[in-house]
Design an enzyme around this catalytic site. Sequence first.
Site, PDB file in Angstrom:
ATOM      1  N   SER A   1       0.741  -1.210   0.034  1.00 14.56           N
ATOM      2  CA  SER A   1       0.125   0.049   0.056  1.00 14.56           C
ATOM      3  C   SER A   1       0.890   1.440  -0.055  1.00 14.56           C
ATOM      4  CB  SER A   1      -0.819   0.042   1.268  1.00 14.56           C
ATOM      5  OG  SER A   1      -0.164  -0.131   2.458  1.00 14.56           O
TER       6      SER A   1
ATOM      7  N   ASP B   1      -2.881   8.061   8.459  1.00 13.92           N
ATOM      8  CA  ASP B   1      -3.697   7.085   9.208  1.00 13.92           C
ATOM      9  C   ASP B   1      -3.115   6.098   9.964  1.00 13.92           C
ATOM     10  OD1 ASP B   1      -2.696   4.816   7.550  1.00 13.92           O
ATOM     11  OD2 ASP B   1      -4.103   5.105   6.131  1.00 13.92           O
TER      12      ASP B   1
ATOM     13  N   HIS C   1      -0.043   4.464   7.423  1.00 17.01           N
ATOM     14  CA  HIS C   1       0.610   5.098   6.494  1.00 17.01           C
ATOM     15  C   HIS C   1       1.001   6.629   6.598  1.00 17.01           C
ATOM     16  CE1 HIS C   1      -2.118   1.873   4.754  1.00 17.01           C
ATOM     17  NE2 HIS C   1      -1.088   1.802   4.020  1.00 17.01           N
TER      18      HIS C   1
END
Length: 359
Positions: free
Chosen positions: A40, A324, A327
């Site tokens: 991600s 978040d 991340h």
Amino acid sequence: MGSCTLSSGGVCVVVVLLSLACCLTCARGAVPAIYVLGDSQADVGNNNYLLHSLLKANFPHNGIDYPGGKPTGRFSNGYNFVDLIAISLGVPSPPPYLSISSKPMNSSVYLKGVNFASGGAGVSNLTNLAQCISFDEQIEGDYHRVHEALRKQLGIPGAKAHLAKSLFVVAIGGNDIINDLLLSPVSELLRSRDEIVSNLENTLKRQMQTLYDLGMRRLFFVGIAPLGCCPLIRELNPTKECDAQANYMATRLNDAAVVLLRDMSETHPDFTYSFFDTSTAVLQSIRYKEVKAACCGLGDNNAMFLCSPASVYCDNRTSYMFWDVVHPTQATVEKLMKIAFDGSAPLVSPKNIKQLTES
């Protein structure tokens, strides 16, 4: 470049503009494309196309600082690190593979670079099974198909030359550690943490060799961040401080990757690489007003869930290390990539990105 004086007027401006144009042309000549694989950190929207995946970021408040202010599938408030590398090199940020996978085999779109990264992917195929495109599938499935398309379009010698000049980017391994920590009561009964890292190391070695066999010659490898300090893992710690076990595993796998890449470069003289020690860079070089809480989320320190439309989010995003639960913010990534692009050992070695792409 020679010195400019006030009397030189417009000539000075012309010289500067020509120099910038030359540098940009050189960068584009040195790196015709970027091919990205991983998780991600690097995903630019592949997971948007996975019907049953819960690991998506194609909704607010993700992308709030991205051009246009709309979510794209990046797990970020804005650009991710792949975007910033592309900007620095003067090439387009490669599109998600699943957005162009229906293109014919002779399509020129693959010549411009492709992003295969998928949120949730790990070195192990079991990591977030069925929720992402596994790292092996990215390599042996999606990238292999692009490799064949390039060979068909350019011929075998042409494809080999194109890929040798291109930059490969890999960011992988963090999800394997996070999953182990979240499932620790079960995983610890099966294997020790050292055994887990050893197994990941052996798998990663095979995966990197496969990429080499499929044309990778210049690699930027992103080391695992200090995962024990991200809001998600802090929240599991009764003291809310960085989790030493998580950071230990990240360091172990980073050390293993360094040895692996060094061995590859000795075995294959035409292979060059840059390893970015994200963990050390974050812990030693990056300072923020807020390092414990996520900017976007819910619950204590916004650490309960990934950013979603129901989340609250901070206004001063440049003051936050994390966007978040796991991340980084665009501001964090900008600082890290500045180090990766033109920094030096021990944070980035044996070359930085600039040196790697100029060679």
